[in-house]
Scaffold this active site. Structure first.
Site, PDB file in Angstrom:
ATOM      1  N   ASP A  65       0.801  -1.228   0.000  1.00  0.00           N
ATOM      2  CA  ASP A  65       0.000   0.000   0.000  1.00  0.00           C
ATOM      3  C   ASP A  65       0.834   1.279   0.000  1.00  0.00           C
ATOM      4  O   ASP A  65       0.301   2.369   0.201  1.00  0.00           O
ATOM      5  CB  ASP A  65      -0.978   0.029   1.186  1.00  0.00           C
ATOM      6  CG  ASP A  65      -0.291  -0.144   2.544  1.00  0.00           C
ATOM      7  OD1 ASP A  65       0.799   0.416   2.738  1.00  0.00           O
ATOM      8  OD2 ASP A  65      -0.849  -0.852   3.400  1.00  0.00           O
TER       9      ASP A  65
ATOM     10  N   ARG B 122       0.782   6.905  -0.138  1.00  0.00           N
ATOM     11  CA  ARG B 122       0.016   5.895   0.604  1.00  0.00           C
ATOM     12  C   ARG B 122      -1.302   5.686  -0.113  1.00  0.00           C
ATOM     13  O   ARG B 122      -2.058   6.631  -0.327  1.00  0.00           O
ATOM     14  CB  ARG B 122      -0.230   6.383   2.034  1.00  0.00           C
ATOM     15  CG  ARG B 122      -1.048   5.421   2.911  1.00  0.00           C
ATOM     16  CD  ARG B 122      -0.267   4.152   3.169  1.00  0.00           C
ATOM     17  NE  ARG B 122      -0.802   3.388   4.288  1.00  0.00           N
ATOM     18  CZ  ARG B 122      -1.875   2.595   4.232  1.00  0.00           C
ATOM     19  NH1 ARG B 122      -2.559   2.487   3.097  1.00  0.00           N
ATOM     20  NH2 ARG B 122      -2.268   1.931   5.299  1.00  0.00           N
TER      21      ARG B 122
ATOM     22  N   ASP C 267      -5.439  -1.141   3.476  1.00  0.00           N
ATOM     23  CA  ASP C 267      -4.314  -1.452   4.359  1.00  0.00           C
ATOM     24  C   ASP C 267      -3.860  -2.862   4.029  1.00  0.00           C
ATOM     25  O   ASP C 267      -4.598  -3.829   4.243  1.00  0.00           O
ATOM     26  CB  ASP C 267      -4.751  -1.348   5.829  1.00  0.00           C
ATOM     27  CG  ASP C 267      -3.571  -1.217   6.776  1.00  0.00           C
ATOM     28  OD1 ASP C 267      -2.427  -1.162   6.290  1.00  0.00           O
ATOM     29  OD2 ASP C 267      -3.789  -1.162   8.012  1.00  0.00           O
TER      30      ASP C 267
ATOM     31  N   GLU D  19       1.572  -6.220   6.403  1.00  0.00           N
ATOM     32  CA  GLU D  19       2.966  -5.812   6.520  1.00  0.00           C
ATOM     33  C   GLU D  19       3.854  -6.936   5.985  1.00  0.00           C
ATOM     34  O   GLU D  19       3.449  -8.096   5.899  1.00  0.00           O
ATOM     35  CB  GLU D  19       3.308  -5.512   7.975  1.00  0.00           C
ATOM     36  CG  GLU D  19       2.487  -4.391   8.590  1.00  0.00           C
ATOM     37  CD  GLU D  19       2.768  -3.039   7.955  1.00  0.00           C
ATOM     38  OE1 GLU D  19       3.900  -2.864   7.437  1.00  0.00           O
ATOM     39  OE2 GLU D  19       1.895  -2.173   7.979  1.00  0.00           O
TER      40      GLU D  19
ATOM     41  N   ARG E 120       3.430  11.200   4.066  1.00  0.00           N
ATOM     42  CA  ARG E 120       3.071  10.545   2.814  1.00  0.00           C
ATOM     43  C   ARG E 120       1.841  11.209   2.210  1.00  0.00           C
ATOM     44  O   ARG E 120       0.973  11.722   2.933  1.00  0.00           O
ATOM     45  CB  ARG E 120       2.782   9.054   3.060  1.00  0.00           C
ATOM     46  CG  ARG E 120       3.967   8.291   3.600  1.00  0.00           C
ATOM     47  CD  ARG E 120       3.597   6.869   3.968  1.00  0.00           C
ATOM     48  NE  ARG E 120       2.555   6.830   4.992  1.00  0.00           N
ATOM     49  CZ  ARG E 120       2.140   5.711   5.595  1.00  0.00           C
ATOM     50  NH1 ARG E 120       2.682   4.548   5.265  1.00  0.00           N
ATOM     51  NH2 ARG E 120       1.198   5.762   6.508  1.00  0.00           N
TER      52      ARG E 120
END
Length: 334
Positions: A154, A224, A229, A232, A266
């Site tokens: 993302d 972003r 989302d 990670e 961002r």
């Protein structure tokens, strides 16, 4: 055209030791057989007007009809900027180019090259908005995106040329001067001085980028993707999410509709690549959550719901962990 196809085929057809154990029918790895093999055969057709041997076993039409397909594919490949790099991009080019031909022929051609069949591709909305949606502050049109600039599923780093009207009036004078001095230092082969000057430029959030032997002064933006989302990198499906976004944007100029700047500096925006909405791809492939804490768009919720129902991507797991909860646990040392 021929050189571009030769370059693509050469780079795709050098298998690693592990890949060599699973080579496809054209002598390249299963991962890239479709793109490399089709590039090879289009090049061969351009030179000889011959279609590949064995194709007739996969399709129902005559050799004459097959020649017609390759003429169309050759033209489509020439017009594609940049040409397709992934099996999915290549399959979409074939499907779009041959959309008026028999379904059995299109699917047979795709199967011959080991490319994704139509029913396996994610159905995407058509086109980017022709007018700016409410809330958009401005839009960015970037230089080609470097694959290394994709941080995760993302977040990407992009560069916008300072010749862009929106950028040209705001370039700091010290950056302009350093760019001129750097060019002169390089012409004099004083590379230590040139490197020192480039550091001054990068310290100001700019960079000199070489594109097709032309040096372009560009402004750096960390982006972003708004409303999603992604996992990670250390989470399940984090690597897949990053690879999917990289495949989508690498080597392409993207359009970004910027809404705001977040607390990390961002720029939060909607990302479009060749009229494909990046957030839609990530959600429909099950490689991101709809980030409802910051975005309430119904279409994003529906795309996540669709992926959940199909149990694709991270939704193949019964209880995938939300990345915002994972980050919270990391901060609290759990």
């Amino acid at each position: 055209m021929g050189n571009a196809l030769r370059f693509l085929y050469k780079n795709c057809s050098q298998p690693t030791t592990t890949e060599s154990q699973s080579l496809g029918p054209h002598g390249v790895s299963a991962q890239n057989v479709g793109v490399s093999a089709l590039a090879h055969d289009i090049l061969h057709f351009e030179v000889t007007s011959q279609v590949p041997e064995g194709l007739s076993k996969h399709v129902v039409s005559s050799k004459k009809a097959q020649s017609n397909w390759y003429k169309k594919l050759l033209q489509a490949w020439k017009q594609a900027k940049p040409p397709p790099r992934t099996p999915e991009e290549t399959a979409r080019l074939v499907i779009e180019t041959l959309k008026r031909h028999q379904k059995a022929d299109v699917e047979g051609l795709l199967a011959f090259y080991g490319l994704p069949l139509p029913h396996t591709l994610v159905e995407l909305s058509t086109g980017a908005p022709s007018t700016l949606p409410n809330g958009v502050k401005y839009e960015l049109h970037t230089l080609p995106v470097d694959v290394k600039a994709v941080a995760d599923g993302d977040t990407i780093t992009v560069y916008v040329s300072t010749t862009d009207p929106r950028e040209s009036s705001s370039v700091p004078k010290e950056v302009q001067l350093a760019a001129i001095q750097r060019s002169k230092a390089r012409a004099e082969r004083n590379y230590p001085k040139a490197d020192a000057l480039h550091k001054k430029i990068t310290d100001q959030n700019y960079r000199v980028i070489n594109i097709q032997n032309e040096e372009i002064l560009a402004k750096k933006y960390r982006i972003r993707l708004r409303g999603i989302d992604a996992p990670e990198s250390a989470m399940p499906y984090g690597k897949q999410a990053k690879e999917e976004l990289a495949n989508l944007v690498q080597g392409k100029c993207v359009r970004i509709l910027v809404y705001e700047q977040d607390r990390y500096g961002r720029y939060v925006g909607d990302v479009y690549c060749n009229d494909i909405f990046a957030q839609e791809v990530m959600l429909k492939k099950g490689l991101a959550w709809h980030y409802t804490a910051y975005d309430r768009r119904t279409e994003l919720a529906n795309w996540e719901k669709e992926a959940r129902a199909k149990r694709v991507g991270l939704w193949a797991s019964k209880n995938p962990e939300e990345p915002w909860e994972w980050r919270k646990d990391q901060r609290e040392g759990r």
